[in-house]
Design a protein around this motif. Structure first.
Motif, PDB file in Angstrom:
ATOM      1  N   GLU A 232       0.815  -1.215   0.000  1.00 28.46           N
ATOM      2  CA  GLU A 232       0.000   0.000   0.000  1.00 28.46           C
ATOM      3  C   GLU A 232       0.849   1.266   0.000  1.00 28.46           C
ATOM      4  OE1 GLU A 232      -2.404  -3.320   1.709  1.00 28.46           O
ATOM      5  OE2 GLU A 232      -0.387  -2.534   2.018  1.00 28.46           O
ATOM      6  N   ASN A 233       2.105   1.169   0.498  1.00 27.83           N
ATOM      7  CA  ASN A 233       2.973   2.340   0.606  1.00 27.83           C
ATOM      8  C   ASN A 233       3.978   2.456  -0.532  1.00 27.83           C
ATOM      9  OD1 ASN A 233       3.033   1.121   3.858  1.00 27.83           O
ATOM     10  ND2 ASN A 233       1.909   2.986   3.340  1.00 27.83           N
ATOM     11  N   ASP A 234       3.958   1.515  -1.456  1.00 33.88           N
ATOM     12  CA  ASP A 234       4.985   1.473  -2.491  1.00 33.88           C
ATOM     13  C   ASP A 234       4.360   1.709  -3.861  1.00 33.88           C
ATOM     14  OD1 ASP A 234       7.916   0.609  -3.195  1.00 33.88           O
ATOM     15  OD2 ASP A 234       6.636  -0.516  -4.568  1.00 33.88           O
ATOM     16  N   THR A 235       5.122   2.361  -4.736  1.00 34.18           N
ATOM     17  CA  THR A 235       4.614   2.697  -6.067  1.00 34.18           C
ATOM     18  C   THR A 235       4.425   1.473  -6.952  1.00 34.18           C
ATOM     19  OG1 THR A 235       6.934   3.176  -6.618  1.00 34.18           O
ATOM     20  CG2 THR A 235       5.498   5.050  -6.106  1.00 34.18           C
ATOM     21  N   LEU A 236       5.145   0.384  -6.664  1.00 35.46           N
ATOM     22  CA  LEU A 236       5.021  -0.849  -7.460  1.00 35.46           C
ATOM     23  C   LEU A 236       4.663  -2.041  -6.577  1.00 35.46           C
ATOM     24  CD1 LEU A 236       8.012  -0.472  -9.974  1.00 35.46           C
ATOM     25  CD2 LEU A 236       5.594  -0.049 -10.395  1.00 35.46           C
ATOM     26  N   TRP A 237       4.004  -1.787  -5.452  1.00 37.06           N
ATOM     27  CA  TRP A 237       3.478  -2.821  -4.564  1.00 37.06           C
ATOM     28  C   TRP A 237       4.563  -3.760  -4.034  1.00 37.06           C
ATOM     29  CZ3 TRP A 237       1.192  -2.591  -9.679  1.00 37.06           C
ATOM     30  CH2 TRP A 237       0.119  -1.697  -9.745  1.00 37.06           C
ATOM     31  N   ARG A 238       5.670  -3.157  -3.589  1.00 37.22           N
ATOM     32  CA  ARG A 238       6.771  -3.937  -3.032  1.00 37.22           C
ATOM     33  C   ARG A 238       6.765  -3.853  -1.506  1.00 37.22           C
ATOM     34  NH1 ARG A 238      10.794  -0.678  -6.950  1.00 37.22           N
ATOM     35  NH2 ARG A 238       9.333   0.896  -6.154  1.00 37.22           N
ATOM     36  N   TYR A 239       7.446  -4.812  -0.879  1.00 36.92           N
ATOM     37  CA  TYR A 239       7.678  -4.795   0.564  1.00 36.92           C
ATOM     38  C   TYR A 239       9.095  -4.280   0.833  1.00 36.92           C
ATOM     39  CZ  TYR A 239       3.486  -7.553   1.703  1.00 36.92           C
ATOM     40  OH  TYR A 239       2.197  -7.985   1.880  1.00 36.92           O
ATOM     41  N   TRP A 240       9.238  -3.390   1.827  1.00 39.25           N
ATOM     42  CA  TRP A 240      10.536  -2.919   2.306  1.00 39.25           C
ATOM     43  C   TRP A 240      10.563  -3.142   3.814  1.00 39.25           C
ATOM     44  CZ3 TRP A 240      13.968  -0.165  -1.127  1.00 39.25           C
ATOM     45  CH2 TRP A 240      13.444   0.113  -2.390  1.00 39.25           C
ATOM     46  N   VAL A 241      11.697  -3.586   4.333  1.00 42.62           N
ATOM     47  CA  VAL A 241      11.803  -3.860   5.770  1.00 42.62           C
ATOM     48  C   VAL A 241      12.849  -2.940   6.385  1.00 42.62           C
ATOM     49  CG1 VAL A 241      11.101  -6.256   5.452  1.00 42.62           C
ATOM     50  CG2 VAL A 241      13.538  -5.668   5.446  1.00 42.62           C
ATOM     51  N   PRO A 242      12.761  -2.675   7.713  1.00 41.77           N
ATOM     52  CA  PRO A 242      13.753  -1.817   8.375  1.00 41.77           C
ATOM     53  C   PRO A 242      15.131  -2.460   8.376  1.00 41.77           C
ATOM     54  CG  PRO A 242      11.752  -2.035   9.691  1.00 41.77           C
ATOM     55  CD  PRO A 242      11.659  -3.056   8.600  1.00 41.77           C
ATOM     56  N   ASP A 243      16.142  -1.627   8.639  1.00 43.17           N
ATOM     57  CA  ASP A 243      17.533  -2.080   8.538  1.00 43.17           C
ATOM     58  C   ASP A 243      18.160  -2.435   9.879  1.00 43.17           C
ATOM     59  OD1 ASP A 243      17.468   0.836   9.138  1.00 43.17           O
ATOM     60  OD2 ASP A 243      19.633   0.591   9.199  1.00 43.17           O
ATOM     61  N   ASP A 244      17.477  -2.168  10.989  1.00 35.55           N
ATOM     62  CA  ASP A 244      18.116  -2.292  12.304  1.00 35.55           C
ATOM     63  C   ASP A 244      18.721  -3.668  12.559  1.00 35.55           C
ATOM     64  OD1 ASP A 244      17.532   0.362  13.091  1.00 35.55           O
ATOM     65  OD2 ASP A 244      15.499  -0.223  13.645  1.00 35.55           O
ATOM     66  N   SER A 245      18.030  -4.712  12.147  1.00 33.55           N
ATOM     67  CA  SER A 245      18.520  -6.068  12.426  1.00 33.55           C
ATOM     68  C   SER A 245      19.742  -6.428  11.596  1.00 33.55           C
ATOM     69  CB  SER A 245      17.402  -7.082  12.168  1.00 33.55           C
ATOM     70  OG  SER A 245      16.992  -7.044  10.809  1.00 33.55           O
ATOM     71  N   TYR A 246      20.084  -5.623  10.596  1.00 32.08           N
ATOM     72  CA  TYR A 246      21.239  -5.912   9.748  1.00 32.08           C
ATOM     73  C   TYR A 246      22.477  -5.108  10.141  1.00 32.08           C
ATOM     74  CZ  TYR A 246      17.574  -7.872   6.788  1.00 32.08           C
ATOM     75  OH  TYR A 246      16.512  -8.593   6.315  1.00 32.08           O
ATOM     76  N   LEU A 247      22.325  -4.161  11.083  1.00 34.22           N
ATOM     77  CA  LEU A 247      23.455  -3.333  11.502  1.00 34.22           C
ATOM     78  C   LEU A 247      24.484  -4.156  12.261  1.00 34.22           C
ATOM     79  CD1 LEU A 247      21.750  -0.027  12.663  1.00 34.22           C
ATOM     80  CD2 LEU A 247      23.488  -0.233  10.871  1.00 34.22           C
ATOM     81  N   ALA A 273      11.913   3.838  -6.331  1.00 32.42           N
ATOM     82  CA  ALA A 273      11.662   3.600  -4.909  1.00 32.42           C
ATOM     83  C   ALA A 273      10.641   4.635  -4.446  1.00 32.42           C
ATOM     84  CB  ALA A 273      12.951   3.714  -4.090  1.00 32.42           C
ATOM     85  N   PRO A 274       9.816   4.328  -3.449  1.00 35.30           N
ATOM     86  CA  PRO A 274       8.769   5.265  -3.016  1.00 35.30           C
ATOM     87  C   PRO A 274       9.333   6.416  -2.188  1.00 35.30           C
ATOM     88  CG  PRO A 274       8.753   3.310  -1.650  1.00 35.30           C
ATOM     89  CD  PRO A 274       9.758   3.051  -2.732  1.00 35.30           C
ATOM     90  N   ASP A 275       8.476   7.424  -1.961  1.00 35.93           N
ATOM     91  CA  ASP A 275       8.882   8.604  -1.188  1.00 35.93           C
ATOM     92  C   ASP A 275       9.455   8.229   0.164  1.00 35.93           C
ATOM     93  OD1 ASP A 275       7.867  10.001  -3.286  1.00 35.93           O
ATOM     94  OD2 ASP A 275       6.112  10.786  -2.247  1.00 35.93           O
ATOM     95  N   LEU A 276       8.807   7.283   0.848  1.00 39.39           N
ATOM     96  CA  LEU A 276       9.187   6.966   2.218  1.00 39.39           C
ATOM     97  C   LEU A 276      10.571   6.341   2.326  1.00 39.39           C
ATOM     98  CD1 LEU A 276       5.768   5.662   3.583  1.00 39.39           C
ATOM     99  CD2 LEU A 276       6.903   7.833   4.096  1.00 39.39           C
ATOM    100  N   VAL A 277      11.110   5.821   1.253  1.00 40.03           N
ATOM    101  CA  VAL A 277      12.495   5.344   1.277  1.00 40.03           C
ATOM    102  C   VAL A 277      13.455   6.526   1.291  1.00 40.03           C
ATOM    103  CG1 VAL A 277      14.280   4.171  -0.076  1.00 40.03           C
ATOM    104  CG2 VAL A 277      12.049   3.096   0.251  1.00 40.03           C
ATOM    105  N   TYR A 278      13.167   7.533   0.469  1.00 42.18           N
ATOM    106  CA  TYR A 278      14.058   8.685   0.375  1.00 42.18           C
ATOM    107  C   TYR A 278      13.816   9.722   1.476  1.00 42.18           C
ATOM    108  CZ  TYR A 278      15.218   6.779  -4.182  1.00 42.18           C
ATOM    109  OH  TYR A 278      15.646   5.961  -5.190  1.00 42.18           O
ATOM    110  N   GLN A 279      12.711   9.614   2.216  1.00 42.04           N
ATOM    111  CA  GLN A 279      12.428  10.554   3.296  1.00 42.04           C
ATOM    112  C   GLN A 279      12.981  10.092   4.637  1.00 42.04           C
ATOM    113  OE1 GLN A 279       8.128  10.755   2.667  1.00 42.04           O
ATOM    114  NE2 GLN A 279       8.321  12.887   2.023  1.00 42.04           N
ATOM    115  N   THR A 280      13.586   8.907   4.678  1.00 38.37           N
ATOM    116  CA  THR A 280      14.225   8.402   5.891  1.00 38.37           C
ATOM    117  C   THR A 280      15.625   7.914   5.551  1.00 38.37           C
ATOM    118  OG1 THR A 280      13.324   6.173   5.559  1.00 38.37           O
ATOM    119  CG2 THR A 280      12.023   7.709   6.905  1.00 38.37           C
TER     120      THR A 280
END
Length: 697
Positions: A232-247, A273-280
């Motif tokens: 719902e948040n992505d321009t091409l209906w993709r899933y993105w996950v946070p990065d904390d567990s990979y640090l 990539a959607p706005d929310l990727v580039y806004q964080t």
């Protein structure tokens, strides 16, 4: 020699400008719009809506002509009709034999393919099957757990040409296959590049070409510094996950955000990539109480072992107070490769998204490390990262699946139509000039494909590729080899250049393991467009290898446009250096004579060879040093004195060698701190060469 006179046709500038204006009026609109096909609800007689997409039931009349089903299959529905299960996952189609959905593709390009799986019953969880498309295996030995909390979605990025595109479902043994939903839709222009820099654990490896001929499997899609993003948040209906567990170390990074306004796309596609990727973002957690703030932020990812991955790194400067801060920093892949990141190299504005693509070769650890860190020449000594995508590069697509750039195709068709008359005039002029020639060219062998560039360099812009019927001139060497192998035989031997049979990559292209029909095990070196060597060097390699005769080296046995080399002769230097780094130097010696080799002799010999491979001439030993080191290695092999592996083989030479009438000093590797080196002058040893060399190199 006859002279061919050339003629120039001149056109007035206003006519050319008018022609270009006319051309621009007829160019089609190239703006990307979100597609509405194909979204299939499998085994359903009704339509479903999910995340803004309308999935059409494959039993409804709305799919007439858009796809066909082959093989034996049947619909199945969840008998429990649980309200907690979305309607899209309450039906499925099961396959009792190899079957397919065959789609009609009307526009060539890069497509996103998503397969949705959800076991709403224990029966479906018992399925065991494979899925393939374009002769590439998408999933193997696949099963879906029963009643998981969310559906299992497999995504692939595939270049597809116009025509029919089947997706095959193949049950294993007496089992069956199933699928709940299918997405197949066209991606934006330039969604995937044709080539990208190739990086390995040891550093830069040149360029990886022809990415579009492979299928991509996303395995990590990370919203760095931000929350989970659903379709719902992505321009091409993709899933993105946070990065904390990979640090690697959470204390090194902090979250940054700029949610008050959209990024300044400035011609950049918002579908990358959607706005929310580039806004964080994550940026360096600089602390004045630290002893030093010169550190890196590192992320660690599990990837497929010994595989090639496409990596896209997303940036958007939301951390700088102004463009005048002149922020620049380094991006690291593993520990031996770095790339300067300059957000203002092209546009002096804040919050402008951009991305950098790489192809990364993993090792047998199955771990990929990506880091960012500050630069000393930066006005603002920090670093940031907004997003990251890692996709496994899978097998070679069949020729029918590869697609050319539709934008380029459309433009060139129109340009060809408008300028066809001008091209025709030029062709007629050339024909007339050639008709005046009295001599006929000598017949030469016609080659249908020549991917090797004529000149040095790997740029696709500078290579010359021979079209069908092209004739190479008299500079092409004649290779009188005893065996010529058909290209179809090579395809059979390598399973059509299956990437699972890849064993290395050299300057001319990729090397594959294979077995001929007569059982001969071979390695095939296949030249590629954009390789780092030219056609003359390629011919030279063939000539040299065809003349090699040694009991430890097997010579070239035959060409078939692509070079065919027997095993243990490909990428030998890289393999030896890798074994040396891993402390497995004994592996480079034939097992049948391994026990006979003196370890100190071998170590001295390899050390000499490695120094000869240094990139700069000043770092390589001169010929006198090489001769001495090789003769010394021979003496180490012949001497009966036992030595421990940890002992320095360059020490205590007088105790082993009796050399009459000789004036010498050890080579640079034996005494690098000496300011002056005498001339190597050998006069009286039967074991040493009769040389008098000054500065030969």
């Amino acid at each position: 020699m006859e002279m061919i006179q050339s003629y120039k046709i001149r056109y007035p500038l206003p006519s050319i400008l008018f022609l270009l204006h006319l051309l621009s009026l007829h160019l089609p609109s190239l703006a990307y719009t979100v597609p509405d096909k194909y979204f299939i609800s499998c085994g359903s007689d009704t339509n479903s809506t999910a995340s803004g997409r309308s999935f059409i039931g494959d039993l409804t009349s709305g799919n007439s002509g858009s796809f066909t089903l082959t093989g034996q299959s049947s619909p199945v529905r969840d008998s429990n009709k649980s309200t907690a299960t979305p309607p899209l996952y309450q039906t499925a189609r099961i396959f009792r034999e190899q079957s397919s959905y065959e789609f009609v593709i009307s526009s060539a390009g890069t497509y996103l393919v998503r397969l949705h799986f959800f076991s709403f019953s224990a029966n479906l969880s018992a399925a065991l099957f494979d899925v393939s498309a374009s002769q590439v295996s998408l999933v193997d030995n696949f099963s879906v757990p029963n009643r998981s909390d969310s559906p299992l979605i497999k995504e692939f990025i595939i270049s597809i040409s116009v025509g029919k595109f089947p997706i095959y479902f193949m049950p294993q043994g007496s089992s069956f296959a199933f699928v709940n939903a299918i997405e197949l839709f066209l991606a934006p222009e330039n969604f995937t590049p044709s080539s990208a820099p190739l990086v390995g654990p040891a550093g830069s490896m040149g360029s990886y070409n022809d990415i579009l001929s492979k299928a991509l499997l996303p395995i990590h899609r990370i919203n760095v510094g931000g929350p989970t993003l659903s379709p719902e948040n992505d321009t091409l209906w993709r899933y993105w996950v946070p990065d904390d567990s990979y640090l690697f170390s959470r204390d090194t990074a902090k979250n940054s955000s700029s949610l008050s306004s959209r990024p300044n796309y400035d011609g950049f596609s918002e579908y990358i990539a959607p706005d929310l990727v580039y806004q964080t973002a994550k940026e360096m957690n600089i602390n004045s109480n630290r002893a030093s703030n010169n550190f890196n932020i590192t992320w660690v990812f599990n990837v497929t072992k010994n595989a090639v991955h496409f990596v896209r790194v997303h940036f958007c400067d939301i951390v700088s107070p102004s463009p005048g801060a002149l922020l620049r920093f380094n991006l690291y892949i593993y520990s031996n490769f770095s790339r300067e990141i300059n957000p203002y190299e092209k546009i002096s504005r804040l919050a402008v998204p951009f991305y950098v693509d790489f192809v990364v070769d993993s090792d047998d650890s199955g771990i990929m490390r990506i880091s960012i860190g500050p630069r000393q020449d930066s006005g603002n000594k920090t670093a940031f990262l907004n997003g990251l995508e890692i996709m496994e590069i899978m097998g070679e697509l069949s020729k029918g699946a590869r697609a050319s750039d539709p934008k380029s195709t459309g433009v060139f068709v129109i340009v060809g139509s408008v300028l066809g008359g001008l091209v025709l005039i030029c062709i007629l002029g050339v024909v007339l000039c050639l008709g005046r020639r009295r001599r006929k060219p000598k017949a030469a062998e016609s080659l249908g494909w020549s991917p090797v560039p004529v000149h040095r360099g790997g740029s696709t812009d500078s290579r010359m590729q021979a079209p069908e019927g092209a004739i190479f001139g008299p500079s092409t060497p004649i290779l009188n080899l005893g065996l010529k192998i058909s290209f179809s035989e090579i395809q059979f031997a390598t399973n059509n250049f299956d990437m699972e049979k890849k064993i290395g990559k050299g300057g001319f292209g990729t090397v594959f393991r294979g077995t001929l029909r007569n059982g001969t095990e071979v390695a095939v070196k296949r030249s590629e467009p954009g390789s780092h060597q030219g056609l003359p060097e390629f011919h030279t390699e063939i000539i040299v290898l065809s003349k090699i005769r040694h009991r430890h080296l097997v010579s070239l046995i035959g060409p078939a446009i692509n070079t065919l080399l027997p095993l243990q002769q490909v990428n030998l230097a890289d393999w030896v250096m890798l074994c040396m780094k891993k402390g497995m130097l004994e592996q480079v010696v034939d097992a049948s004579i391994r026990s006979e080799i003196n370890v100190n002799c071998q170590r001295k010999f390899v050390d000499t060879a490695v120094r000869c491979l240094e990139e700069y001439g000043v770092d390589r030993p001169n010929m006198g040093d090489v001769v001495w080191d090789l003769e010394y290695a021979l003496q180490l092999q012949q001497t009966p004195r036992p030595r421990e592996p940890h002992e320095d083989s360059t020490a205590d030479t007088s105790a082993m060698l009796a050399l009459p009438d000789i004036q010498l000093l050890p080579s640079l590797s034996m005494s690098e701190e000496m300011d002056h080196m005498p001339i190597l002058r050998v006069t009286g040893s039967s074991s040493f060469s009769q040389l008098e060399i000054q500065d030969a190199r």
